[in-house]
Design a protein around this motif. Sequence first.
Motif, PDB file in Angstrom:
ATOM      1  N   ARG A  47      95.448 123.834 -62.758  1.00  0.00           N
ATOM      2  CA  ARG A  47      95.543 124.843 -61.585  1.00  0.00           C
ATOM      3  C   ARG A  47      95.768 124.321 -60.347  1.00  0.00           C
ATOM      4  NH1 ARG A  47      91.106 129.257 -62.697  1.00  0.00           N
ATOM      5  NH2 ARG A  47      91.998 130.295 -60.990  1.00  0.00           N
ATOM      6  N   GLY A  48      95.302 122.904 -59.991  1.00  0.00           N
ATOM      7  CA  GLY A  48      95.063 122.358 -58.781  1.00  0.00           C
ATOM      8  C   GLY A  48      93.941 122.654 -57.941  1.00  0.00           C
ATOM      9  N   ASN A  49      93.303 123.484 -58.456  1.00  0.00           N
ATOM     10  CA  ASN A  49      92.220 123.817 -57.624  1.00  0.00           C
ATOM     11  C   ASN A  49      90.908 123.155 -57.729  1.00  0.00           C
ATOM     12  OD1 ASN A  49      91.788 125.505 -60.073  1.00  0.00           O
ATOM     13  ND2 ASN A  49      89.988 126.404 -59.035  1.00  0.00           N
ATOM     14  N   VAL A  50      90.932 122.314 -58.255  1.00  0.00           N
ATOM     15  CA  VAL A  50      89.563 121.377 -58.607  1.00  0.00           C
ATOM     16  C   VAL A  50      90.380 119.875 -58.660  1.00  0.00           C
ATOM     17  CG1 VAL A  50      87.680 120.502 -59.903  1.00  0.00           C
ATOM     18  CG2 VAL A  50      88.376 122.936 -59.891  1.00  0.00           C
ATOM     19  N   PHE A  51      89.591 119.151 -57.766  1.00  0.00           N
ATOM     20  CA  PHE A  51      90.274 117.840 -57.186  1.00  0.00           C
ATOM     21  C   PHE A  51      88.848 116.794 -57.334  1.00  0.00           C
ATOM     22  CE2 PHE A  51      91.485 114.682 -53.883  1.00  0.00           C
ATOM     23  CZ  PHE A  51      92.192 113.750 -54.722  1.00  0.00           C
ATOM     24  N   GLY A  52      89.055 115.646 -58.384  1.00  0.00           N
ATOM     25  CA  GLY A  52      87.834 114.404 -58.188  1.00  0.00           C
ATOM     26  C   GLY A  52      88.411 113.169 -57.696  1.00  0.00           C
ATOM     27  N   LEU A  53      87.779 112.512 -57.023  1.00  0.00           N
ATOM     28  CA  LEU A  53      88.413 111.166 -56.793  1.00  0.00           C
ATOM     29  C   LEU A  53      87.169 110.139 -56.575  1.00  0.00           C
ATOM     30  CD1 LEU A  53      89.819 110.508 -53.210  1.00  0.00           C
ATOM     31  CD2 LEU A  53      88.383 112.409 -53.890  1.00  0.00           C
ATOM     32  N   MET A  54      87.163 108.799 -56.828  1.00  0.00           N
ATOM     33  CA  MET A  54      86.278 108.046 -56.635  1.00  0.00           C
ATOM     34  C   MET A  54      86.307 107.161 -55.178  1.00  0.00           C
ATOM     35  SD  MET A  54      84.364 107.973 -59.281  1.00  0.00           S
ATOM     36  CE  MET A  54      83.168 106.746 -58.574  1.00  0.00           C
ATOM     37  N   ASN A  74      88.123  98.715 -60.732  1.00  0.00           N
ATOM     38  CA  ASN A  74      87.026  99.337 -61.865  1.00  0.00           C
ATOM     39  C   ASN A  74      87.516  99.171 -63.470  1.00  0.00           C
ATOM     40  OD1 ASN A  74      88.622 101.461 -61.761  1.00  0.00           O
ATOM     41  ND2 ASN A  74      87.269 102.142 -60.354  1.00  0.00           N
ATOM     42  N   GLY A  75      88.789  99.063 -63.449  1.00  0.00           N
ATOM     43  CA  GLY A  75      89.351  99.110 -65.112  1.00  0.00           C
ATOM     44  C   GLY A  75      89.721 100.526 -65.473  1.00  0.00           C
ATOM     45  N   SER A  76      89.782 101.357 -64.452  1.00  0.00           N
ATOM     46  CA  SER A  76      90.281 102.810 -65.048  1.00  0.00           C
ATOM     47  C   SER A  76      91.532 102.538 -65.471  1.00  0.00           C
ATOM     48  CB  SER A  76      90.516 103.600 -63.622  1.00  0.00           C
ATOM     49  OG  SER A  76      88.988 103.836 -62.769  1.00  0.00           O
ATOM     50  N   LEU A  77      91.758 103.642 -66.623  1.00  0.00           N
ATOM     51  CA  LEU A  77      92.970 103.962 -67.311  1.00  0.00           C
ATOM     52  C   LEU A  77      94.155 104.188 -66.512  1.00  0.00           C
ATOM     53  CD1 LEU A  77      91.795 106.135 -70.202  1.00  0.00           C
ATOM     54  CD2 LEU A  77      92.642 103.689 -70.662  1.00  0.00           C
ATOM     55  N   ASN A  78      95.186 103.411 -66.605  1.00  0.00           N
ATOM     56  CA  ASN A  78      96.383 103.514 -65.863  1.00  0.00           C
ATOM     57  C   ASN A  78      96.053 103.596 -64.096  1.00  0.00           C
ATOM     58  OD1 ASN A  78      97.573 104.257 -68.170  1.00  0.00           O
ATOM     59  ND2 ASN A  78      98.606 105.996 -67.770  1.00  0.00           N
ATOM     60  N   ASN A  79      95.293 102.867 -63.773  1.00  0.00           N
ATOM     61  CA  ASN A  79      94.789 102.683 -62.375  1.00  0.00           C
ATOM     62  C   ASN A  79      94.445 104.130 -61.863  1.00  0.00           C
ATOM     63  OD1 ASN A  79      95.795 100.080 -62.949  1.00  0.00           O
ATOM     64  ND2 ASN A  79      96.144 100.024 -60.914  1.00  0.00           N
ATOM     65  N   ILE A  80      93.751 104.909 -62.572  1.00  0.00           N
ATOM     66  CA  ILE A  80      93.613 106.398 -62.065  1.00  0.00           C
ATOM     67  C   ILE A  80      92.352 106.210 -61.209  1.00  0.00           C
ATOM     68  CG2 ILE A  80      92.676 108.597 -62.726  1.00  0.00           C
ATOM     69  CD1 ILE A  80      94.361 108.278 -65.536  1.00  0.00           C
ATOM     70  N   ALA A  81      92.620 106.766 -59.734  1.00  0.00           N
ATOM     71  CA  ALA A  81      91.560 106.878 -58.792  1.00  0.00           C
ATOM     72  C   ALA A  81      91.036 108.377 -58.724  1.00  0.00           C
ATOM     73  CB  ALA A  81      92.000 106.389 -57.461  1.00  0.00           C
ATOM     74  N   GLY A  82      92.033 109.286 -59.129  1.00  0.00           N
ATOM     75  CA  GLY A  82      91.698 110.690 -58.853  1.00  0.00           C
ATOM     76  C   GLY A  82      92.576 111.759 -59.361  1.00  0.00           C
ATOM     77  N   ILE A  83      91.930 112.696 -60.239  1.00  0.00           N
ATOM     78  CA  ILE A  83      92.725 113.663 -60.790  1.00  0.00           C
ATOM     79  C   ILE A  83      92.398 115.017 -60.240  1.00  0.00           C
ATOM     80  CG2 ILE A  83      92.891 112.172 -62.971  1.00  0.00           C
ATOM     81  CD1 ILE A  83      90.597 113.954 -64.223  1.00  0.00           C
ATOM     82  N   CYS A  84      93.063 116.102 -60.938  1.00  0.00           N
ATOM     83  CA  CYS A  84      93.055 117.436 -60.810  1.00  0.00           C
ATOM     84  C   CYS A  84      92.965 118.110 -62.019  1.00  0.00           C
ATOM     85  CB  CYS A  84      93.959 118.193 -59.606  1.00  0.00           C
ATOM     86  SG  CYS A  84      95.495 118.034 -60.245  1.00  0.00           S
ATOM     87  N   ASN A  85      92.755 119.451 -61.984  1.00  0.00           N
ATOM     88  CA  ASN A  85      92.719 120.233 -63.310  1.00  0.00           C
ATOM     89  C   ASN A  85      94.210 120.920 -63.154  1.00  0.00           C
ATOM     90  OD1 ASN A  85      92.792 121.985 -61.061  1.00  0.00           O
ATOM     91  ND2 ASN A  85      90.920 123.410 -62.407  1.00  0.00           N
TER      92      ASN A  85
END
Length: 231
Positions: A194-201, A181-192
């Motif tokens: 603290r590590g308690n919030v996580f999102g991924l496509m 999809n063109g995401s920067l640095n091939n990023i598919a998912g990140i967290c905050n």
Amino acid sequence: MKFGIPVYPGSNCDKDIGWVIEKVLGEEVKYLWHKEKSISDIDCIIVPGGFSYGDYLRAGAMAKLSPISEAIYEFAEKGGLVMGICNGFQILLEMGLLPGAMMPNKNLSFVCKFVHLKVENNEIPFTSLYSKEEVINIPIAHAEGNYTCTPETLKNIEKNGQVVVRYCSPEGIVSDEFNPNGSLNNIAGICNKRGNVFGLMPHPERASEAVLGSTDGFRMFKSIVETALKA
């Protein structure tokens, strides 16, 4: 363990996640209607994929204004576990629980296929049952999955280990060739931080039973339970 799954007008993956949690994982589910103003008796929230509010304005932009989203924000700020999948990830970005934003895919088309992901961070509650740099196979289905952010933000999330999964080859090679999809640095998912919030496509709930072609996504849900048991 009780999982909360918010349901917005246009959500269409809430029941998929509910099936995995209840029937495969064996845990309890409570569906949270978008007009609810508070969250109680919930251990983890999973914001589902779909097209909340028809993706008007942009994906997730209207969902962030829902009463339940305000409650999710407060839940996360207090340290509660929150996971966003596909449109759920977009919503978490719009809410400001995760840094950055989503743009349309680089080919301006909806992309639906299995992709390979390299696990970059296995030290958060959502990925603890994976090995670092393990390659897993999970499907994507989105038109706006092109992750972007400012150069400073990108530098910080890379430095802090907030990139959790990246698009890669079956052998774990990270390059533009394997970026759907063109995401920067091939990023598919990140967290905050603290590590308690996580999102991924990608959709782990669509790779949680052998009949679906892969079970690589199931350990994301299992990791959450295992983390809670150790707490």
